[in-house]
Design a protein around this motif. Structure first.
Motif, PDB file in Angstrom:
ATOM      1  N   ALA A   1      -6.116 -15.065  -1.637  1.00 56.96           N
ATOM      2  CA  ALA A   1      -4.997 -14.842  -2.549  1.00 56.96           C
ATOM      3  C   ALA A   1      -4.572 -13.377  -2.481  1.00 56.96           C
ATOM      4  CB  ALA A   1      -5.386 -15.226  -3.973  1.00 56.96           C
ATOM      5  N   ILE A   2      -3.390 -13.138  -1.940  1.00 57.36           N
ATOM      6  CA  ILE A   2      -2.907 -11.769  -1.704  1.00 57.36           C
ATOM      7  C   ILE A   2      -1.427 -11.677  -2.046  1.00 57.36           C
ATOM      8  CG2 ILE A   2      -2.546  -9.973   0.042  1.00 57.36           C
ATOM      9  CD1 ILE A   2      -4.861 -11.190   1.624  1.00 57.36           C
ATOM     10  N   THR A   3      -1.039 -10.565  -2.668  1.00 53.60           N
ATOM     11  CA  THR A   3       0.371 -10.249  -2.884  1.00 53.60           C
ATOM     12  C   THR A   3       0.771  -9.166  -1.888  1.00 53.60           C
ATOM     13  OG1 THR A   3       0.198 -10.733  -5.244  1.00 53.60           O
ATOM     14  CG2 THR A   3       2.096  -9.451  -4.538  1.00 53.60           C
ATOM     15  N   TYR A   4       1.901  -9.383  -1.209  1.00 51.58           N
ATOM     16  CA  TYR A   4       2.414  -8.413  -0.235  1.00 51.58           C
ATOM     17  C   TYR A   4       3.709  -7.803  -0.770  1.00 51.58           C
ATOM     18  CZ  TYR A   4      -0.716 -10.738   3.104  1.00 51.58           C
ATOM     19  OH  TYR A   4      -1.811 -11.268   3.760  1.00 51.58           O
ATOM     20  N   ASN A   5       3.818  -6.470  -0.654  1.00 56.24           N
ATOM     21  CA  ASN A   5       5.039  -5.771  -1.036  1.00 56.24           C
ATOM     22  C   ASN A   5       5.410  -4.768   0.044  1.00 56.24           C
ATOM     23  OD1 ASN A   5       5.762  -6.728  -3.791  1.00 56.24           O
ATOM     24  ND2 ASN A   5       3.702  -5.993  -4.275  1.00 56.24           N
ATOM     25  N   LEU A   6       6.683  -4.399   0.075  1.00 54.72           N
ATOM     26  CA  LEU A   6       7.154  -3.373   1.002  1.00 54.72           C
ATOM     27  C   LEU A   6       7.210  -2.051   0.250  1.00 54.72           C
ATOM     28  CD1 LEU A   6       8.144  -3.040   3.923  1.00 54.72           C
ATOM     29  CD2 LEU A   6      10.482  -3.339   3.071  1.00 54.72           C
ATOM     30  N   VAL A   7       6.350  -1.119   0.622  1.00 56.80           N
ATOM     31  CA  VAL A   7       6.257   0.174  -0.051  1.00 56.80           C
ATOM     32  C   VAL A   7       6.453   1.275   0.988  1.00 56.80           C
ATOM     33  CG1 VAL A   7       4.819   1.711  -1.439  1.00 56.80           C
ATOM     34  CG2 VAL A   7       4.691  -0.772  -1.788  1.00 56.80           C
ATOM     35  N   GLU A   8       7.548   2.025   0.817  1.00 60.17           N
ATOM     36  CA  GLU A   8       7.885   3.124   1.731  1.00 60.17           C
ATOM     37  C   GLU A   8       7.886   2.651   3.179  1.00 60.17           C
ATOM     38  OE1 GLU A   8       5.193   6.296   0.889  1.00 60.17           O
ATOM     39  OE2 GLU A   8       6.104   6.751  -1.059  1.00 60.17           O
ATOM     40  N   GLY A   9       8.481   1.474   3.381  1.00 58.83           N
ATOM     41  CA  GLY A   9       8.644   0.954   4.729  1.00 58.83           C
ATOM     42  C   GLY A   9       7.411   0.315   5.331  1.00 58.83           C
ATOM     43  N   LYS A  10       6.324   0.235   4.560  1.00 59.03           N
ATOM     44  CA  LYS A  10       5.096  -0.353   5.082  1.00 59.03           C
ATOM     45  C   LYS A  10       4.666  -1.544   4.222  1.00 59.03           C
ATOM     46  CE  LYS A  10       3.334   3.984   7.031  1.00 59.03           C
ATOM     47  NZ  LYS A  10       2.205   4.956   7.029  1.00 59.03           N
ATOM     48  N   VAL A  11       3.913  -2.456   4.863  1.00 53.99           N
ATOM     49  CA  VAL A  11       3.408  -3.635   4.162  1.00 53.99           C
ATOM     50  C   VAL A  11       2.183  -3.244   3.346  1.00 53.99           C
ATOM     51  CG1 VAL A  11       2.471  -5.956   4.399  1.00 53.99           C
ATOM     52  CG2 VAL A  11       4.269  -5.168   5.968  1.00 53.99           C
ATOM     53  N   GLN A  12       2.274  -3.482   2.023  1.00 55.19           N
ATOM     54  CA  GLN A  12       1.146  -3.182   1.127  1.00 55.19           C
ATOM     55  C   GLN A  12       0.528  -4.492   0.639  1.00 55.19           C
ATOM     56  OE1 GLN A  12       1.587  -2.011  -3.181  1.00 55.19           O
ATOM     57  NE2 GLN A  12       0.976  -0.007  -2.384  1.00 55.19           N
ATOM     58  N   LYS A  13      -0.810  -4.579   0.774  1.00 58.56           N
ATOM     59  CA  LYS A  13      -1.540  -5.784   0.370  1.00 58.56           C
ATOM     60  C   LYS A  13      -2.312  -5.522  -0.921  1.00 58.56           C
ATOM     61  CE  LYS A  13      -3.989  -7.723   3.587  1.00 58.56           C
ATOM     62  NZ  LYS A  13      -4.907  -7.929   4.747  1.00 58.56           N
ATOM     63  N   THR A  14      -2.217  -6.464  -1.880  1.00 54.75           N
ATOM     64  CA  THR A  14      -3.007  -6.386  -3.109  1.00 54.75           C
ATOM     65  C   THR A  14      -3.737  -7.712  -3.281  1.00 54.75           C
ATOM     66  OG1 THR A  14      -1.309  -4.966  -4.104  1.00 54.75           O
ATOM     67  CG2 THR A  14      -2.985  -5.903  -5.575  1.00 54.75           C
ATOM     68  N   LYS A  15      -5.051  -7.671  -3.201  1.00 57.35           N
ATOM     69  CA  LYS A  15      -5.838  -8.898  -3.298  1.00 57.35           C
ATOM     70  C   LYS A  15      -6.056  -9.299  -4.753  1.00 57.35           C
ATOM     71  CE  LYS A  15      -8.392  -8.358   1.045  1.00 57.35           C
ATOM     72  NZ  LYS A  15      -9.746  -8.313   1.670  1.00 57.35           N
ATOM     73  N   LEU A  16      -6.161 -10.587  -4.975  1.00 56.08           N
ATOM     74  CA  LEU A  16      -6.472 -11.107  -6.301  1.00 56.08           C
ATOM     75  C   LEU A  16      -7.914 -10.760  -6.657  1.00 56.08           C
ATOM     76  CD1 LEU A  16      -5.630 -13.001  -8.718  1.00 56.08           C
ATOM     77  CD2 LEU A  16      -6.739 -14.844  -7.435  1.00 56.08           C
TER      78      LEU A  16
END
Length: 647
Positions: free
Chosen positions: A108-123
């Protein structure tokens, strides 16, 4: 020219091949996906499922016990704030058997675009919850972190179940679009399942034989791309009835060195299994808890009809429904009777038992509520409701004592759903058409006069029959008279009501009748020496309720109906009728609907008689264009004005 065409064909072929060979895997999130600001096909979508993949397999342990293992992978895209709810997911599982089901989330992971890069946040662990729904079901929930517009969410879960009799329903369609769905089911050679797919989408289905371990399996592959959102429309009660869903039900077991077992059930098998349950059939046998009360209440009844009415009213008013559906009792009929509260089964099995003891030929009737859906084939979960069926001549009178607004012979609307089954002690059952209900009428009579200022003063009488009476009692039975009048005045803009009276609100066997005086200031327009009048007054239908050009699903009118308006308007002194609309008769194809409009000028009065008949519960989607046009012409006719001119 031919060379260019060939190149184009090759390019298209490569594109199509790439499209269908695309890999759908967790963890493969791109910057382009995160940048996407709206769904390419459905721009209104607040979120979308980029893919949903599932796999169901069977596992056999050393003790000869089977486990059904289903793993599901999801990839969501959030486009708008309204889609944030899809960051919260849940899976229900059964804990009422000899071995509990289990559910585990992972990846379970949320992905966001932060400053042009893929940022992963795990549950994290604090984002996962477990709740017990009741004694039979629990639910596991996850709340994904760092969700915002543009986020991509991925997760998977594994459901392990010891119950091979049925595999969880697989949904190909949701309330948001789905780009790709794939479901693989591996069925061991020892089991045969019945399957059915509901809905309107075309699923690609393939199967192949494979050998793994010690037995052969049949692999079934279900795929579909670009599944549109299943969107609620007006005049639909349960959208799941039209959603694309795959259902599996075990039919037979054939294991080497064991006798073949036919598990496929017919409706009589389903009925017998329910009747034989201690939480159903045994409860019907119990009667000592009500015997003394029964003798007292029916002591003066002179015939069977009186007994039925007395017993029905007694149970209906003594025991309150606790809000729970089901065909089995929870705490038992004895406790429900004593505590004066119970579920659907407890209340209506008490009703059946008391009627039987009083000498009435009555049996339980199983049915499925509209929320529960339509039973597509015989199975253990087909029914979730039970009522009493009194058998008279060639008819069955249905009684449901859980609702204090329903008279004898009328079920709550939630329970009027296609077919039911009446069940008998000897094990047989018969189908009952639940849609065989009488027309519900709304009869309005108005006597009014128009004054020189264009104000209309009059008296109104409204008589509601069958389900119209039921709905009035349900919606307004507990509302104060002042509050109800306020609701009417808000509904019919420009009307002022006084001398309001309602009859038979508590007498379920009689029609609800309303009478009141009114003043209306919103249906007459004065221009120069002329008055322009809407002769249907505040009952004029001003817009077509069917606005979309196309419709996939049937139109559900709840019940067949007949609305009639008889209006007499006295013309003010000094005016005469210059124009009245022509009469009109509209007939919808297959006679699903009739609209009649007759108006005349008689002396100083304008006489209008209008009726609308809807003759069917459901109007199929292929008749939708005709239905839409029928209402369009009806709205246009009602918009026509009566014109009065000063003499």
């Amino acid at each position: 020219m031919k060379f260019n065409t060939l190149i184009l064909i090759l390019i298209l072929g490569l594109f199509t091949s790439n499209l269908f060979s695309q890999k759908y895997e967790l963890g493969k999130v791109t910057i382009e996906e995160l940048k996407e600001s709206r769904h390419p096909i459905d721009s209104s979508a607040s979120a979308a499922i980029l893919f949903k993949k599932g796999e169901t397999k069977f596992e056999l342990n050393n003790d000869g016990e089977w486990t059904v293992i289903t793993e599901v992978q999801f990839k969501f895209k959030i486009y708008k704030k309204e889609g944030f709810d899809y960051a919260n997911q849940q899976v229900y599982y059964y804990i009422g058997g000899y071995r509990d089901e289990t559910v585990h989330f992972k990846d379970a992971i949320t992905y966001n675009l932060v400053e042009g890069k893929v940022q992963k946040t795990k549950l994290k662990s604090d984002g996962e919850f477990k709740e017990e729904v009741n004694t039979n079901f629990s639910v596991r929930k996850i709340a994904m972190p760092q969700v915002r517009e543009g986020s991509i969410i991925e997760y998977s879960y594994t459901l392990r179940s010891p119950h091979i009799s049925s595999i969880n329903d697989w949904y190909f369609q949701k309330e948001i679009p789905i780009d790709y769905v794939e479901y693989n089911v591996y069925i061991p050679e020892y089991f045969r399942y019945r399957t059915v797919i509901s809905g309107y989408e075309n699923i690609d289905i393939r199967n192949e034989n494979i050998v793994t371990g010690n037995f052969e399996q049949q692999k079934y592959i279900y795929k579909i791309k670009n599944v549109p959102a299943i969107k609620k429309e007006n005049f639909i009660i349960n959208i799941n009835n039209y959603t694309s869903i795959l259902k599996y039900e075990l039919a037979s077991i054939s294991i080497p060195n064991r006798a073949n077992k036919n598990v496929a059930v017919g409706w009589d098998d389903v009925v017998k299994n329910i009747y034989d349950s201690e939480n159903f059939g045994d409860e019907l046998k119990s009667k000592s808890y009500f015997e003394e009360d029964l003798k007292e209440i029916v002591n003066n009844a002179s015939n069977e009809k009186e007994k039925i009415v007395i017993i029905y009213n007694y149970v209906q008013n003594r025991i309150s429904w606790n809000g729970k559906h089901g065909v089995y009792t929870d705490d038992g009929v004895r406790r429900a009777y004593k505590q004066k509260t119970g579920n659907v089964a407890e209340i209506n099995l008490i009703l059946v038992a008391m009627l039987k003891e009083a000498g009435i030929e009555v049996n339980p009737v199983l049915l499925s509520t509209r929320d529960n859906g339509i039973a597509l084939f015989p199975n253990r979960f087909a029914f979730n409701y039970v009522v009493a069926g009194v058998e008279v001549l060639n008819d069955v009178i249905l009684l449901d004592a859980t609702n204090r607004s329903t008279p004898i012979g009328l079920l709550p609307l939630k329970a009027v759903n296609w077919k039911g089954r009446i069940m008998r002690e000897r094990g047989s059952s018969n189908e009952i058409n639940l849609l065989n209900v009488p027309f519900s009428n709304d009869n309005v009579i108005v006597l009014a006069e128009i004054n020189e200022e264009g104000e209309i003063n009059g008296k109104l009488r409204r008589q509601l029959t069958n389900y119209n009476s039921f709905l009035h009692r349900e919606n307004y039975g507990s509302v104060s008279q002042d509050s109800y009048i306020e609701k009417l005045e808000n509904k019919y803009k420009g009307i002022s009501i006084k001398e309001y009276k309602v009859d038979n609100l508590k007498h379920l066997e009689k029609d609800v009748i309303e009478t009141y005086s009114f003043t209306e200031n919103n249906v007459v327009e004065i221009i120069g020496d002329k008055m322009y009048i809407s002769p249907l007054l505040f009952f004029t239908l001003k817009e077509n309720p069917f606005k979309t050009d196309e419709r996939k699903y049937p139109v559900d009118f709840l019940f067949p109906m007949k609305d009639t308006y008889k209006i007499s308007l006295k013309v003010p002194e000094g005016y005469q009728v210059e124009y009245i609309p022509t009469a009109s008769n509209l007939i919808m194809e297959n006679e699903y609907g009739f609209f009649r409009y007759n108006i005349s000028s008689v002396g100083a009065n304008i006489q209008l008689v209008v009726s609308l008949d809807i003759n069917a519960f459901y109007i199929p989607s292929n008749a939708y264009p005709a239905l839409k046009n029928f209402f369009k012409m009806m709205v246009e006719k009602q918009a026509e004005k009566v014109i009065l001119k000063k003499k």
